[in-house]
Enzyme design. Structure first.
Site, PDB file in Angstrom:
ATOM      1  N   TYR A  14      29.316 -33.692 -55.738  1.00  0.00           N
ATOM      2  CA  TYR A  14      29.841 -35.064 -55.704  1.00  0.00           C
ATOM      3  C   TYR A  14      29.201 -35.890 -54.587  1.00  0.00           C
ATOM      4  O   TYR A  14      28.486 -36.869 -54.854  1.00  0.00           O
ATOM      5  CB  TYR A  14      31.365 -34.983 -55.554  1.00  0.00           C
ATOM      6  N   ASN A  35      23.887 -23.859 -55.908  1.00  0.00           N
ATOM      7  CA  ASN A  35      24.120 -22.702 -56.786  1.00  0.00           C
ATOM      8  C   ASN A  35      24.896 -23.104 -58.045  1.00  0.00           C
ATOM      9  O   ASN A  35      25.231 -22.263 -58.872  1.00  0.00           O
ATOM     10  CB  ASN A  35      24.847 -21.571 -56.033  1.00  0.00           C
ATOM     11  N   SER A  37      27.860 -23.807 -58.477  1.00  0.00           N
ATOM     12  CA  SER A  37      29.183 -23.178 -58.617  1.00  0.00           C
ATOM     13  C   SER A  37      30.265 -24.230 -58.838  1.00  0.00           C
ATOM     14  O   SER A  37      31.297 -23.939 -59.435  1.00  0.00           O
ATOM     15  CB  SER A  37      29.511 -22.348 -57.376  1.00  0.00           C
ATOM     16  N   PHE A  84      25.791 -29.977 -47.577  1.00  0.00           N
ATOM     17  CA  PHE A  84      27.012 -30.162 -48.381  1.00  0.00           C
ATOM     18  C   PHE A  84      27.453 -28.865 -49.058  1.00  0.00           C
ATOM     19  O   PHE A  84      28.456 -28.860 -49.769  1.00  0.00           O
ATOM     20  CB  PHE A  84      26.764 -31.188 -49.494  1.00  0.00           C
ATOM     21  N   SER A 128      35.436 -32.913 -41.617  1.00  0.00           N
ATOM     22  CA  SER A 128      36.570 -33.556 -42.282  1.00  0.00           C
ATOM     23  C   SER A 128      37.599 -33.995 -41.261  1.00  0.00           C
ATOM     24  O   SER A 128      37.752 -33.373 -40.195  1.00  0.00           O
ATOM     25  CB  SER A 128      37.197 -32.538 -43.239  1.00  0.00           C
ATOM     26  N   THR A 130      40.367 -33.324 -41.506  1.00  0.00           N
ATOM     27  CA  THR A 130      41.316 -32.210 -41.442  1.00  0.00           C
ATOM     28  C   THR A 130      41.334 -31.591 -40.032  1.00  0.00           C
ATOM     29  O   THR A 130      42.332 -31.002 -39.634  1.00  0.00           O
ATOM     30  CB  THR A 130      40.987 -31.154 -42.527  1.00  0.00           C
ATOM     31  N   TYR A 153      40.210 -23.364 -45.390  1.00  0.00           N
ATOM     32  CA  TYR A 153      39.188 -24.403 -45.592  1.00  0.00           C
ATOM     33  C   TYR A 153      39.039 -25.261 -44.330  1.00  0.00           C
ATOM     34  O   TYR A 153      37.946 -25.463 -43.810  1.00  0.00           O
ATOM     35  CB  TYR A 153      39.553 -25.294 -46.791  1.00  0.00           C
ATOM     36  N   LYS A 157      35.872 -25.800 -41.208  1.00  0.00           N
ATOM     37  CA  LYS A 157      35.295 -27.034 -40.647  1.00  0.00           C
ATOM     38  C   LYS A 157      35.341 -26.993 -39.125  1.00  0.00           C
ATOM     39  O   LYS A 157      34.373 -27.354 -38.454  1.00  0.00           O
ATOM     40  CB  LYS A 157      36.038 -28.267 -41.190  1.00  0.00           C
ATOM     41  N   ASN A 183      38.962 -39.638 -46.782  1.00  0.00           N
ATOM     42  CA  ASN A 183      39.085 -39.211 -48.188  1.00  0.00           C
ATOM     43  C   ASN A 183      38.045 -39.913 -49.074  1.00  0.00           C
ATOM     44  O   ASN A 183      38.269 -41.058 -49.483  1.00  0.00           O
ATOM     45  CB  ASN A 183      40.495 -39.488 -48.713  1.00  0.00           C
ATOM     46  N   ASN A 203      42.764 -32.984 -56.322  1.00  0.00           N
ATOM     47  CA  ASN A 203      42.696 -34.201 -55.510  1.00  0.00           C
ATOM     48  C   ASN A 203      43.240 -35.392 -56.289  1.00  0.00           C
ATOM     49  O   ASN A 203      43.254 -35.408 -57.521  1.00  0.00           O
ATOM     50  CB  ASN A 203      41.261 -34.465 -55.054  1.00  0.00           C
TER      51      ASN A 203
HETATM   52  C1  UD1 Z   1      42.254 -32.594 -48.649  1.00  0.00           C
HETATM   53  C2  UD1 Z   1      41.871 -32.059 -47.303  1.00  0.00           C
HETATM   54  C3  UD1 Z   1      40.560 -32.625 -46.872  1.00  0.00           C
HETATM   55  C4  UD1 Z   1      39.530 -32.337 -47.925  1.00  0.00           C
HETATM   56  C5  UD1 Z   1      39.965 -32.930 -49.236  1.00  0.00           C
HETATM   57  C6  UD1 Z   1      38.964 -32.624 -50.332  1.00  0.00           C
HETATM   58  C7  UD1 Z   1      43.511 -31.467 -45.627  1.00  0.00           C
HETATM   59  C8  UD1 Z   1      44.589 -31.970 -44.761  1.00  0.00           C
HETATM   60  N1  UD1 Z   1      42.898 -32.392 -46.346  1.00  0.00           N
HETATM   61  O1  UD1 Z   1      42.571 -33.967 -48.467  1.00  0.00           O
HETATM   62  O2  UD1 Z   1      40.153 -32.087 -45.655  1.00  0.00           O
HETATM   63  O3  UD1 Z   1      38.291 -32.839 -47.516  1.00  0.00           O
HETATM   64  O4  UD1 Z   1      41.239 -32.403 -49.589  1.00  0.00           O
HETATM   65  O5  UD1 Z   1      39.198 -31.428 -50.958  1.00  0.00           O
HETATM   66  O6  UD1 Z   1      43.220 -30.308 -45.658  1.00  0.00           O
HETATM   67  N2  UD1 Z   1      48.457 -36.416 -54.156  1.00  0.00           N
HETATM   68  C9  UD1 Z   1      49.455 -36.695 -55.067  1.00  0.00           C
HETATM   69  N3  UD1 Z   1      49.315 -36.216 -56.343  1.00  0.00           N
HETATM   70  C10 UD1 Z   1      48.252 -35.467 -56.763  1.00  0.00           C
HETATM   71  C11 UD1 Z   1      47.229 -35.185 -55.812  1.00  0.00           C
HETATM   72  C12 UD1 Z   1      47.374 -35.668 -54.524  1.00  0.00           C
HETATM   73  O7  UD1 Z   1      50.435 -37.362 -54.754  1.00  0.00           O
HETATM   74  O8  UD1 Z   1      48.219 -35.051 -57.907  1.00  0.00           O
HETATM   75  C13 UD1 Z   1      48.569 -36.941 -52.794  1.00  0.00           C
HETATM   76  C14 UD1 Z   1      48.601 -35.863 -51.738  1.00  0.00           C
HETATM   77  O9  UD1 Z   1      49.900 -35.430 -51.502  1.00  0.00           O
HETATM   78  C15 UD1 Z   1      47.994 -36.593 -50.542  1.00  0.00           C
HETATM   79  C16 UD1 Z   1      47.043 -37.620 -51.172  1.00  0.00           C
HETATM   80  O10 UD1 Z   1      47.426 -37.722 -52.528  1.00  0.00           O
HETATM   81  O11 UD1 Z   1      48.991 -37.269 -49.861  1.00  0.00           O
HETATM   82  C17 UD1 Z   1      45.583 -37.201 -51.116  1.00  0.00           C
HETATM   83  O12 UD1 Z   1      45.476 -35.873 -51.604  1.00  0.00           O
HETATM   84  P1  UD1 Z   1      44.068 -35.179 -51.897  1.00  0.00           P
HETATM   85  O13 UD1 Z   1      43.225 -36.063 -52.728  1.00  0.00           O
HETATM   86  O14 UD1 Z   1      44.333 -33.795 -52.387  1.00  0.00           O
HETATM   87  O15 UD1 Z   1      43.352 -35.122 -50.477  1.00  0.00           O
HETATM   88  P2  UD1 Z   1      43.899 -34.592 -49.062  1.00  0.00           P
HETATM   89  O16 UD1 Z   1      44.923 -33.558 -49.222  1.00  0.00           O
HETATM   90  O17 UD1 Z   1      44.216 -35.791 -48.243  1.00  0.00           O
END
Ligand code: UD1
Length: 345
Positions: A14, A35, A37, A84, A128, A130, A153, A157, A183, A203
């Site tokens: 991505y 790779n 994956s 990456f 990140s 994170t 994960y 980092k 994000n 995500n």
């Molecule tokens: C996470 C990681 C970040 C990583 C990224 C990509 C942590 C704290 N964060 O980000 O380091 O680079 O993933 O993999 O480890 N949400 C919903 N519904 C959904 C999906 C998500 O409400 O179906 C909300 C989540 O609760 C969050 C926000 O959307 O509050 C963003 O979530 P997400 O896109 O998964 O990213 P992060 O958790 O912020």
């Protein structure tokens, strides 16, 4: 003048594919290793369609030292690496910690180990936000204290950042820029490259766009009882093309010896905190498409709120996130429609 050669590991993924496009547009010669994956070889077609150039591609795994050694021999003169190649699913990392430590750390160690032998001057690392955990204050600057990682994960980092700092401090003949992404979302405006999640997306944005197009029934909003204005979590959503452009600036800074310190760290974010509910609203308003959603329980391990203070990147790199959130949502939606037209999903 000969083009400067850059190795992009994970370049069909991505963020890697978007960065490859911006590198080619800026006049760099790109070699990709991946790779496949968690990405598809077809992204090379997308890169070529956008730029008119097909980057060199090696199918291989960066955890394999011999594969990398051969790559550096076959493609001499690589001046910079943008790394990456890493696993990034938070939940999966809790289930399979060794997979994450092995992939992410072995790749890093192999690359750093080989750089001096092949005269590579600069290393750009994808870190990140994170590393800040749940910050005591927002926005976070690069000096905000890091916290114990909440997942393997996230820990890769943190450990990777330490490995880079220690290696450069030991006198290794290269420098590094660590980029802490907030994000990353959206897709190239051409809709020829974008995010292609495997299976059910974890995500927010891929789940949202898949819901909007009818692949998923509804989007779960994980929690509306957080101590934020509307109760949902707050993030700093950064357009992937803006993010990609920061890598071009960073790698150029390294190969042109412009860095002020052996290891520089930059936050890459917009500086705006946006809640999950606000994001859904922006998507609906900018695309005119409704996203069925309901409030669901909190997701374990989520940070309540984090957004960037991007001042250092703005001032030192001369880079700024420029896209509006509305345009970014439109790009994500166009990409989802492109996948449908192609029959991919
Ligand atoms: C996470 C990681 C970040 C990583 C990224 C990509 C942590 C704290 N964060 O980000 O380091 O680079 O993933 O993999 O480890 N949400 C919903 N519904 C959904 C999906 C998500 O409400 O179906 C909300 C989540 O609760 C969050 C926000 O959307 O509050 C963003 O979530 P997400 O896109 O998964 O990213 P992060 O958790 O912020």
């Amino acid at each position: 003048m000969e083009k400067t050669r850059i190795l992009v590991t994970g370049g069909t993924g991505y963020i890697g594919s978007h960065t490859t496009v911006e590198l080619i547009n800026a006049g760099f010669d790109v070699v990709i290793i991946d790779n496949l994956s968690n990405s598809n070889i077809d992204s090379l077609d997308g890169i070529e369609a956008i730029t008119g150039v097909r980057p060199a591609f090696v199918k291989g795994d960066c955890t394999d030292f011999a594969t990398l050694e051969k790559l550096f021999a076959d493609y001499p003169g690589i001046k910079g690496i943008i790394n990456f190649a890493a696993s990034k699913a938070v939940g999966e990392s809790v289930e399979k910690p060794l997979l994450y430590y092995r992939n992410n750390l072995t790749t890093l160690i192999n690359l750093l180990d080989l750089m001096p032998r092949f005269g590579v001057k600069g290393f750009v690392f994808s870190s990140s936000c994170t590393v800040y955990g749940e910050p005591d204050e927002n926005p976070v600057t690069e000096n905000t204290p890091t916290k114990k990682a909440t997942s393997p994960y996230g820990n890769t980092k943190k450990i990777s950042e330490d490995i880079i700092v220690d290696t450069v401090a030991s006198g290794a003949p290269f420098r590094s820029i660590i980029l802490r992404y907030f994000n990353p979302v959206g897709a190239h405006p051409s809709a020829l490259i974008g995010e292609l999640p495997n299976g059910v997306p974890q995500n927010l944005i891929p789940y949202l766009t898949q819901t909007a197009i009818g692949i998923r029934k509804e989007l779960s909003v994980f929690g509306n009882d957080y101590p934020t204005p509307d109760g949902s979590c707050i993030r700093d959503f950064i357009n992937v093309v803006d993010l990609a452009k920061a890598h071009v600036v960073a790698v150029r800074r390294l190969v042109e010896d412009k860095t002020l310190e052996p290891v520089e760290v930059f936050n890459l974010g917009t500086g705006n905190g946006v809640s999950v509910l606000e994001l859904i609203d922006t998507f609906e308003k900018s695309t005119g498409v409704k996203v069925p959603h309901r409030i669901a329980p909190r997701r374990a391990g989520d940070i309540i709120q984090v957004w960037a203070d991007p001042t250092r990147a703005n001032e030192v790199l001369g880079w700024k996130a420029e896209s509006t959130l509305a345009d970014t949502m439109v790009s994500a939606w166009k990409w989802q429609q492109h996948l449908r037209e192609k029959g991919i999903m």
